[in-house]
Design an enzyme around this catalytic site. Structure first.
Site, PDB file in Angstrom:
ATOM      1  N   LYS A 134       0.888  -1.064  -0.122  1.00 55.50           N
ATOM      2  CA  LYS A 134      -0.406   0.278  -0.156  1.00 55.50           C
ATOM      3  C   LYS A 134       1.261   1.197   0.025  1.00 55.50           C
ATOM      4  CE  LYS A 134      -3.583  -2.386   2.085  1.00 55.50           C
ATOM      5  NZ  LYS A 134      -4.987  -2.146   3.623  1.00 55.50           N
TER       6      LYS A 134
ATOM      7  N   LYS B 295       7.321   2.130   2.756  1.00 58.88           N
ATOM      8  CA  LYS B 295       7.004   2.797   3.711  1.00 58.88           C
ATOM      9  C   LYS B 295       6.139   2.778   5.469  1.00 58.88           C
ATOM     10  CE  LYS B 295      10.535   5.786   3.157  1.00 58.88           C
ATOM     11  NZ  LYS B 295      11.540   6.223   4.191  1.00 58.88           N
TER      12      LYS B 295
ATOM     13  N   THR C 284       4.234  14.405  10.765  1.00 61.74           N
ATOM     14  CA  THR C 284       5.429  14.334   9.811  1.00 61.74           C
ATOM     15  C   THR C 284       6.297  15.123   8.762  1.00 61.74           C
ATOM     16  OG1 THR C 284       7.078  12.387   9.360  1.00 61.74           O
ATOM     17  CG2 THR C 284       5.755  12.250   8.004  1.00 61.74           C
TER      18      THR C 284
ATOM     19  N   SER D  13       8.110  14.534   2.047  1.00 58.90           N
ATOM     20  CA  SER D  13       8.101  14.747   0.857  1.00 58.90           C
ATOM     21  C   SER D  13       7.849  13.643  -0.042  1.00 58.90           C
ATOM     22  CB  SER D  13       8.829  15.984  -0.463  1.00 58.90           C
ATOM     23  OG  SER D  13      10.332  15.051  -0.822  1.00 58.90           O
TER      24      SER D  13
ATOM     25  N   ASP E 259      26.616   8.664   2.284  1.00 62.49           N
ATOM     26  CA  ASP E 259      27.193   8.872   3.565  1.00 62.49           C
ATOM     27  C   ASP E 259      26.979   7.196   4.586  1.00 62.49           C
ATOM     28  OD1 ASP E 259      24.295   9.788   3.455  1.00 62.49           O
ATOM     29  OD2 ASP E 259      24.002   9.227   5.014  1.00 62.49           O
TER      30      ASP E 259
ATOM     31  N   LYS F 296       9.031  -7.785 -16.195  1.00 65.29           N
ATOM     32  CA  LYS F 296       7.548  -6.702 -16.458  1.00 65.29           C
ATOM     33  C   LYS F 296       6.704  -5.788 -15.231  1.00 65.29           C
ATOM     34  CE  LYS F 296       8.463  -8.394 -19.663  1.00 65.29           C
ATOM     35  NZ  LYS F 296       9.535  -8.067 -20.463  1.00 65.29           N
TER      36      LYS F 296
ATOM     37  N   SER G 170      12.569  -2.113  -2.729  1.00 68.13           N
ATOM     38  CA  SER G 170      11.659  -0.945  -1.528  1.00 68.13           C
ATOM     39  C   SER G 170      10.165  -0.027  -1.800  1.00 68.13           C
ATOM     40  CB  SER G 170      12.939  -0.057  -1.056  1.00 68.13           C
ATOM     41  OG  SER G 170      12.916   0.848  -2.283  1.00 68.13           O
TER      42      SER G 170
END
Length: 314
Positions: free
Chosen positions: A48, A53, A75, A78, A210, A272, A303
């Site tokens: 979803k 996240k 929060t 962007s 980093d 695909k 991710s």
């Protein structure tokens, strides 16, 4: 500093199971041949809001007490975290206040608004984002849900690797991309608990390395002027995340922009499915031989799949 454990991930999994998708694990014989390994892709691009996240945001929102929930959450983001907090809040029936920079992509603004969150716009600087959110916290008493440096968020993100290992078993390596470290730290906790001999390796763009440098230095080196197509990996590591990474992650490698684009295209063409550039970073590490696959069983967490189709790199 109290860090989450695998028990917290198990608790999070029970809490969020009614709301998340248990995403599929896909394989591709042609990709296996090209990269010289037996690869298992955990498809959080099918989650979803289109990204892992949602797991962490969902756990954080549904962990709130009734009193905390009544005041709402907030929060600054962007990207995918903003949408994840907005949707999780809608599912719990509480108010979400999201601080977004005015430069955020229109598609992201529409997604957050579509989930029912109230957006406050600010200048496109970290200082502006933080001060604007702090004012909302002071005015409304909302609970901040940090995108990665948050106990409940890390616990929720770790459920993706838990599912992957439950479905595949006996992996030699588990890989994720790394930005702020929420996914990586949660993944490391699950992997080391369920498969103690499994190696946990993260990949990062060389233009935003980093975490790669911090891992080797033994202390956090903040991200400065990162430059990469993988826009989900621009943030610096959180303190909680780095503490877990130091304890449980075996290596972090850095990859080129060219390899990221090639890896992204490979997954689109061969499997695909749509993945965003950040998802392609671990695949890029195998393409560039930053990790020697040697026919091993490798789990990769894809991710997310939120791509601006008007700005494809190929």
């Amino acid at each position: 500093m109290i860090l989450p454990t695998f028990d917290d991930i198990k608790e999070a999994h029970e809490r969020i199971q009614p709301y998340i998708h248990r995403t599929p694990v896909l394989t591709s014989e042609s990709v296996n041949r090209l990269l010289g390994a037996e690869l298992f892709f955990k498809c959080e691009n099918f989650q979803k809001v289109g990204a892992f996240k949602f797991r962490g945001a969902c756990n954080a929102v549904f962990s709130l007490t009734e009193e905390e929930a009544s005041k709402g959450v907030g929060t600054h983001s962007s990207g995918n975290h903003a949408a994840a907090v907005a949707l999780a809040s809608r599912l719990r029936g509480i108010k979400a206040r999201i601080v977004m920079p005015v430069t955020a992509p229109d598609i992201k603004k529409k997604a957050v608004a579509g989930y029912g969150a109230e957006i406050t716009y600010c200048a496109p600087t970290l200082e502006a984002r933080e001060t604007t959110l702090q004012k909302l916290i002071d005015d409304y008493g909302i609970t901040e849900i940090h995108p990665y440096n948050n106990f409940r968020v890390i616990s929720g993100q770790g459920t993706a690797a838990k599912e992957l290992i439950e479905d595949v078993r006996d992996l030699d390596i588990v890989m994720t991309p790394v930005g702020g470290g929420g996914l990586l730290s949660g993944t490391a906790l699950s992997a080391k608990a369920l498969l103690p001999d499994c190696r946990v390796i993260a990949a990062e763009p060389a233009g935003a390395d980093d975490a790669y440098r911090s891992f080797r230095a033994g202390h956090i080196i903040p991200s400065t002027n990162p430059n990469t197509i993988a826009d989900g990996l621009l943030t610096s590591l959180g303190e909680m995340n780095f503490a877990i990474i130091q304890q449980s992650v075996d290596d972090i490698v850095a990859v080129s922009e060219e390899a990221i684009v090639e890896a992204m295209r490979m997954i689109w063409e061969r499997m695909k499915i749509i993945i965003e550039p950040s998802s392609a970073v671990p695949v890029a590490a195998l393409l560039e031989k930053k990790i020697q696959p040697d026919g091993q069983k490798i789990g990769i967490i894809l991710s997310g799949g939120n791509v601006d189709l008007g700005k494809l790199p190929f």
